[in-house]
Write a protein that holds these residues in place. Structure first.
Motif, PDB file in Angstrom:
ATOM      1  N   VAL A  32      53.825  32.143  52.748  1.00  0.00           N
ATOM      2  CA  VAL A  32      52.786  33.167  52.654  1.00  0.00           C
ATOM      3  C   VAL A  32      52.222  33.413  54.048  1.00  0.00           C
ATOM      4  O   VAL A  32      51.693  32.503  54.687  1.00  0.00           O
ATOM      5  CB  VAL A  32      51.671  32.730  51.680  1.00  0.00           C
ATOM      6  N   VAL A  33      52.344  34.658  54.508  1.00  0.00           N
ATOM      7  CA  VAL A  33      51.863  35.003  55.850  1.00  0.00           C
ATOM      8  C   VAL A  33      50.578  35.811  55.812  1.00  0.00           C
ATOM      9  O   VAL A  33      49.909  35.955  56.833  1.00  0.00           O
ATOM     10  CB  VAL A  33      52.957  35.732  56.667  1.00  0.00           C
ATOM     11  N   ALA A  34      50.229  36.337  54.630  1.00  0.00           N
ATOM     12  CA  ALA A  34      48.971  37.076  54.463  1.00  0.00           C
ATOM     13  C   ALA A  34      48.604  37.091  52.985  1.00  0.00           C
ATOM     14  O   ALA A  34      49.472  36.992  52.112  1.00  0.00           O
ATOM     15  CB  ALA A  34      49.098  38.504  54.991  1.00  0.00           C
ATOM     16  N   LEU A  35      47.305  37.210  52.734  1.00  0.00           N
ATOM     17  CA  LEU A  35      46.784  37.265  51.367  1.00  0.00           C
ATOM     18  C   LEU A  35      45.989  38.541  51.168  1.00  0.00           C
ATOM     19  O   LEU A  35      45.356  39.044  52.097  1.00  0.00           O
ATOM     20  CB  LEU A  35      45.877  36.060  51.091  1.00  0.00           C
ATOM     21  N   GLY A  36      46.006  39.041  49.948  1.00  0.00           N
ATOM     22  CA  GLY A  36      45.217  40.213  49.594  1.00  0.00           C
ATOM     23  C   GLY A  36      44.769  40.096  48.158  1.00  0.00           C
ATOM     24  O   GLY A  36      44.970  39.068  47.510  1.00  0.00           O
ATOM     25  N   GLY A  37      44.159  41.145  47.658  1.00  0.00           N
ATOM     26  CA  GLY A  37      43.754  41.179  46.263  1.00  0.00           C
ATOM     27  C   GLY A  37      42.263  41.242  46.075  1.00  0.00           C
ATOM     28  O   GLY A  37      41.484  40.933  46.969  1.00  0.00           O
ATOM     29  N   GLN A  38      41.884  41.660  44.871  1.00  0.00           N
ATOM     30  CA  GLN A  38      40.481  41.849  44.516  1.00  0.00           C
ATOM     31  C   GLN A  38      39.814  40.563  44.043  1.00  0.00           C
ATOM     32  O   GLN A  38      38.612  40.405  44.200  1.00  0.00           O
ATOM     33  CB  GLN A  38      40.374  42.900  43.411  1.00  0.00           C
ATOM     34  N   GLY A  39      40.589  39.686  43.382  1.00  0.00           N
ATOM     35  CA  GLY A  39      40.032  38.423  42.916  1.00  0.00           C
ATOM     36  C   GLY A  39      38.954  38.558  41.863  1.00  0.00           C
ATOM     37  O   GLY A  39      38.165  37.643  41.676  1.00  0.00           O
ATOM     38  N   ARG A  40      38.909  39.677  41.154  1.00  0.00           N
ATOM     39  CA  ARG A  40      37.880  39.885  40.133  1.00  0.00           C
ATOM     40  C   ARG A  40      38.523  40.368  38.845  1.00  0.00           C
ATOM     41  O   ARG A  40      39.497  41.106  38.863  1.00  0.00           O
ATOM     42  CB  ARG A  40      36.877  40.934  40.591  1.00  0.00           C
ATOM     43  N   GLY A  41      37.922  39.965  37.716  1.00  0.00           N
ATOM     44  CA  GLY A  41      38.362  40.461  36.422  1.00  0.00           C
ATOM     45  C   GLY A  41      39.379  39.567  35.752  1.00  0.00           C
ATOM     46  O   GLY A  41      39.764  38.525  36.271  1.00  0.00           O
ATOM     47  N   GLY A  42      39.796  40.009  34.573  1.00  0.00           N
ATOM     48  CA  GLY A  42      40.749  39.255  33.781  1.00  0.00           C
ATOM     49  C   GLY A  42      42.167  39.428  34.276  1.00  0.00           C
ATOM     50  O   GLY A  42      42.478  40.318  35.055  1.00  0.00           O
ATOM     51  N   SER A  43      43.037  38.571  33.779  1.00  0.00           N
ATOM     52  CA  SER A  43      44.427  38.550  34.190  1.00  0.00           C
ATOM     53  C   SER A  43      45.322  39.072  33.068  1.00  0.00           C
ATOM     54  O   SER A  43      45.021  38.897  31.885  1.00  0.00           O
ATOM     55  CB  SER A  43      44.827  37.104  34.524  1.00  0.00           C
ATOM     56  N   LEU A  44      46.435  39.683  33.438  1.00  0.00           N
ATOM     57  CA  LEU A  44      47.438  40.106  32.476  1.00  0.00           C
ATOM     58  C   LEU A  44      48.396  38.944  32.247  1.00  0.00           C
ATOM     59  O   LEU A  44      48.890  38.346  33.203  1.00  0.00           O
ATOM     60  CB  LEU A  44      48.199  41.334  32.983  1.00  0.00           C
TER      61      LEU A  44
END
Length: 172
Positions: free
Chosen positions: A150-162
């Motif tokens: 993993v060279v970079a991370l992103g994402g909202q990190g909020r809410g439920g998961s599918l």
């Protein structure tokens, strides 16, 4: 790098496949769209076989069927991004699972995408996004295990998961 392969004994009952598939259908798994970028364009697929390997350095694995065009594109480009889908993104999961008749760039037109370090497509509303450089592959049965640093991370990190369970998508 050491690679040990343990062959299946010849007496293994191959009819266990249907029972195994039924048992695995009971296991809930997070749903991800795995993407890559090549000179020929963007490619992606829906996957549930994803896991962390190590946090030093940050490393993940994802398993993809060996006949996949996206797999061939990931191997050719040496990069991929694992985008963890939020609970409401059932349609995007269906699209990238080839269940809506869309292919190529038409799949990507259904959501908003960005880029991190590698240039692989990153879903803007992903819960988490793991932008990876391919460091190893291992063929196991019908699939190839991809190991990515993993060279970079992103994402909202909020809410439920599918999730995927009993052969359908469910919100958590």
């Amino acid at each position: 790098m050491t690679k040990t392969v343990y062959p299946m004994p010849p007496e293994t009952d191959q009819s266990a496949g249907p029972a195994f598939r039924e048992a695995m259908a009971e296991v809930a798994s997070a749903v991800h769209v795995v993407t890559t970028l090549t000179p020929a364009g963007r490619f992606g697929l829906t996957a549930t076989a994803f896991s962390s390997v190590s946090d030093a350095p940050p490393t993940v694995l994802v398993c993809i069927e060996r006949s996949s065009r996206t797999l061939a594109s990931i191997v050719a480009s040496g990069i991929f991004c694992v985008n963890t889908l939020p609970a409401h993104d059932v349609e995007l999961a269906e699209i990238f699972a080839s269940r809506r008749g869309l292919a190529g760039e038409d799949r990507f037109a259904t959501a908003e995408w960005g880029r991190l370090a590698t240039g692989a497509p990153v879903l803007r509303n992903a819960l988490a996004a793991f932008d990876c450089r391919l460091v190893a592959t291992h063929d196991i049965a019908s699939h190839r295990v991809l190991i990515g640093e993993v060279v970079a991370l992103g994402g909202q990190g909020r809410g439920g998961s599918l999730l995927y369970r009993r052969r359908r998508f469910e919100a958590l």
